[in-house]
Design a protein around this motif. Structure first.
Motif, mmCIF file in Angstrom:
data_model
loop_
_atom_site.group_PDB
_atom_site.id
_atom_site.type_symbol
_atom_site.label_atom_id
_atom_site.label_comp_id
_atom_site.label_asym_id
_atom_site.label_seq_id
_atom_site.Cartn_x
_atom_site.Cartn_y
_atom_site.Cartn_z
ATOM 1 N N GLY A 1 0.801 -1.218 0.000
ATOM 2 C CA GLY A 1 0.000 0.000 0.000
ATOM 3 C C GLY A 1 0.834 1.268 0.000
ATOM 4 O O GLY A 1 0.392 2.303 0.481
ATOM 5 N N PHE A 2 2.052 1.186 -0.537
ATOM 6 C CA PHE A 2 3.004 2.302 -0.573
ATOM 7 C C PHE A 2 3.326 2.813 0.826
ATOM 8 O O PHE A 2 3.611 3.988 1.023
ATOM 9 C CB PHE A 2 2.514 3.450 -1.474
ATOM 10 C CG PHE A 2 2.472 3.080 -2.929
ATOM 11 C CD1 PHE A 2 3.634 2.934 -3.660
ATOM 12 C CD2 PHE A 2 1.258 2.853 -3.572
ATOM 13 C CE1 PHE A 2 3.601 2.569 -5.003
ATOM 14 C CE2 PHE A 2 1.216 2.501 -4.915
ATOM 15 C CZ PHE A 2 2.386 2.356 -5.624
ATOM 16 N N ASP A 3 3.294 1.922 1.788
ATOM 17 C CA ASP A 3 3.598 2.276 3.177
ATOM 18 C C ASP A 3 5.117 2.314 3.371
ATOM 19 O O ASP A 3 5.790 1.302 3.221
ATOM 20 C CB ASP A 3 2.971 1.249 4.120
ATOM 21 C CG ASP A 3 3.123 1.622 5.579
ATOM 22 O OD1 ASP A 3 3.224 2.833 5.874
ATOM 23 O OD2 ASP A 3 3.140 0.712 6.418
ATOM 24 N N VAL A 4 5.634 3.505 3.652
ATOM 25 C CA VAL A 4 7.067 3.685 3.904
ATOM 26 C C VAL A 4 7.237 4.569 5.126
ATOM 27 O O VAL A 4 6.351 5.342 5.483
ATOM 28 C CB VAL A 4 7.813 4.325 2.716
ATOM 29 C CG1 VAL A 4 7.785 3.447 1.498
ATOM 30 C CG2 VAL A 4 7.281 5.697 2.398
ATOM 31 N N ALA A 5 8.389 4.449 5.753
ATOM 32 C CA ALA A 5 8.711 5.325 6.882
ATOM 33 C C ALA A 5 8.813 6.755 6.360
ATOM 34 O O ALA A 5 9.271 7.002 5.238
ATOM 35 C CB ALA A 5 10.026 4.903 7.520
ATOM 36 N N LEU B 1 3.003 3.461 -11.069
ATOM 37 C CA LEU B 1 3.789 3.375 -9.841
ATOM 38 C C LEU B 1 4.126 4.747 -9.279
ATOM 39 O O LEU B 1 3.796 5.047 -8.128
ATOM 40 C CB LEU B 1 5.069 2.562 -10.096
ATOM 41 C CG LEU B 1 4.827 1.098 -10.451
ATOM 42 C CD1 LEU B 1 6.119 0.444 -10.936
ATOM 43 C CD2 LEU B 1 4.246 0.342 -9.281
ATOM 44 N N GLY B 2 4.774 5.583 -10.063
ATOM 45 C CA GLY B 2 5.237 6.880 -9.563
ATOM 46 C C GLY B 2 4.116 7.796 -9.118
ATOM 47 O O GLY B 2 4.091 8.255 -7.965
ATOM 48 N N MET B 3 3.180 8.072 -9.998
ATOM 49 C CA MET B 3 2.093 8.988 -9.648
ATOM 50 C C MET B 3 1.181 8.398 -8.575
ATOM 51 O O MET B 3 0.682 9.124 -7.709
ATOM 52 C CB MET B 3 1.281 9.362 -10.896
ATOM 53 C CG MET B 3 2.051 10.239 -11.866
ATOM 54 S SD MET B 3 2.593 11.822 -11.145
ATOM 55 C CE MET B 3 1.024 12.624 -10.898
ATOM 56 N N THR B 4 0.980 7.093 -8.612
ATOM 57 C CA THR B 4 0.144 6.460 -7.592
ATOM 58 C C THR B 4 0.802 6.549 -6.221
ATOM 59 O O THR B 4 0.139 6.840 -5.226
ATOM 60 C CB THR B 4 -0.151 4.990 -7.961
ATOM 61 O OG1 THR B 4 -0.790 4.970 -9.238
ATOM 62 C CG2 THR B 4 -1.049 4.331 -6.938
ATOM 63 N N ALA B 5 2.110 6.323 -6.159
ATOM 64 C CA ALA B 5 2.826 6.444 -4.888
ATOM 65 C C ALA B 5 2.731 7.870 -4.357
ATOM 66 O O ALA B 5 2.385 8.086 -3.191
ATOM 67 C CB ALA B 5 4.287 6.041 -5.053
ATOM 68 N N LEU B 6 3.020 8.841 -5.207
ATOM 69 C CA LEU B 6 2.976 10.242 -4.771
ATOM 70 C C LEU B 6 1.569 10.631 -4.324
ATOM 71 O O LEU B 6 1.403 11.313 -3.307
ATOM 72 C CB LEU B 6 3.457 11.161 -5.897
ATOM 73 C CG LEU B 6 4.930 11.030 -6.287
ATOM 74 C CD1 LEU B 6 5.225 11.871 -7.525
ATOM 75 C CD2 LEU B 6 5.841 11.402 -5.129
ATOM 76 N N THR C 1 -0.755 8.652 -3.161
ATOM 77 C CA THR C 1 -1.046 7.957 -1.905
ATOM 78 C C THR C 1 -0.419 8.699 -0.742
ATOM 79 O O THR C 1 -1.067 8.946 0.274
ATOM 80 C CB THR C 1 -0.531 6.508 -1.960
ATOM 81 O OG1 THR C 1 -1.197 5.827 -3.027
ATOM 82 C CG2 THR C 1 -0.770 5.781 -0.649
ATOM 83 N N TRP C 2 0.839 9.080 -0.882
ATOM 84 C CA TRP C 2 1.520 9.779 0.205
ATOM 85 C C TRP C 2 0.908 11.150 0.446
ATOM 86 O O TRP C 2 0.742 11.564 1.580
ATOM 87 C CB TRP C 2 3.002 9.905 -0.084
ATOM 88 C CG TRP C 2 3.703 8.586 -0.174
ATOM 89 C CD1 TRP C 2 3.342 7.418 0.440
ATOM 90 C CD2 TRP C 2 4.867 8.285 -0.926
ATOM 91 N NE1 TRP C 2 4.210 6.416 0.110
ATOM 92 C CE2 TRP C 2 5.158 6.914 -0.726
ATOM 93 C CE3 TRP C 2 5.694 9.027 -1.751
ATOM 94 C CZ2 TRP C 2 6.250 6.292 -1.317
ATOM 95 C CZ3 TRP C 2 6.782 8.406 -2.344
ATOM 96 C CH2 TRP C 2 7.052 7.046 -2.124
ATOM 97 N N ALA C 3 0.547 11.856 -0.616
ATOM 98 C CA ALA C 3 -0.041 13.189 -0.459
ATOM 99 C C ALA C 3 -1.392 13.116 0.241
ATOM 100 O O ALA C 3 -1.722 13.985 1.048
ATOM 101 C CB ALA C 3 -0.190 13.861 -1.816
ATOM 102 N N SER C 4 -2.155 12.077 -0.041
ATOM 103 C CA SER C 4 -3.491 11.983 0.554
ATOM 104 C C SER C 4 -3.460 11.456 1.980
ATOM 105 O O SER C 4 -4.448 11.588 2.697
ATOM 106 C CB SER C 4 -4.393 11.099 -0.305
ATOM 107 O OG SER C 4 -3.953 9.762 -0.271
ATOM 108 N N ALA D 1 10.479 10.105 -3.031
ATOM 109 C CA ALA D 1 9.659 11.025 -3.826
ATOM 110 C C ALA D 1 10.536 11.820 -4.790
ATOM 111 O O ALA D 1 10.162 12.008 -5.955
ATOM 112 C CB ALA D 1 8.880 11.958 -2.910
ATOM 113 N N LEU D 2 11.685 12.266 -4.330
ATOM 114 C CA LEU D 2 12.603 12.989 -5.218
ATOM 115 C C LEU D 2 13.056 12.112 -6.379
ATOM 116 O O LEU D 2 13.172 12.572 -7.514
ATOM 117 C CB LEU D 2 13.816 13.503 -4.438
ATOM 118 C CG LEU D 2 13.547 14.618 -3.437
ATOM 119 C CD1 LEU D 2 14.835 14.983 -2.696
ATOM 120 C CD2 LEU D 2 12.940 15.834 -4.104
ATOM 121 N N GLU D 3 13.303 10.844 -6.077
ATOM 122 C CA GLU D 3 13.702 9.908 -7.134
ATOM 123 C C GLU D 3 12.567 9.720 -8.137
ATOM 124 O O GLU D 3 12.797 9.672 -9.344
ATOM 125 C CB GLU D 3 14.108 8.572 -6.506
ATOM 126 C CG GLU D 3 14.777 7.629 -7.464
ATOM 127 C CD GLU D 3 15.328 6.392 -6.795
ATOM 128 O OE1 GLU D 3 15.717 5.478 -7.546
ATOM 129 O OE2 GLU D 3 15.378 6.317 -5.556
#
Length: 79
Positions: A26-30, A56-61, A63-66, A38-40
């Motif tokens: 679920g894109f769960d990261v510390a 992958l990229g936009m979905t991860a970003l 997810t983290w933003a929301s 995110a920079l990468e």
């Protein structure tokens, strides 16, 4: 004329592998790991590879933003 197929670089392949594994969680990261990752991802948002860029990229970003707590303090300094 046939369209050319895009070939990922070794760096892109490695990022796809890392993000695919994160997607399984679920894109769960510390929090301390999210910013460098995110920079990468930002470095690859112009990629012609839709899996890396969109899936992958936009979905991860997104997810983290929301899931970011906008009310959390951004500095440990006291006024």
């Amino acid at each position: 004329m046939a369209a050319q197929t895009y070939r990922r670089t070794a760096e892109e392949d490695a990022l796809v592998v890392r993000l695919s594994a994160l997607r399984e969680r679920g894109f769960d990261v510390a929090e301390e790991d999210a910013f460098p990752l995110a920079l990468e991802i930002f470095d690859h948002l112009g990629s012609p590879d839709p899996e890396l860029r969109d899936e992958l990229g936009m979905t991860a970003l997104g997810t983290w933003a929301s899931t970011t707590d906008a009310s959390a303090p951004t500095s440990s300094k006291s006024c």
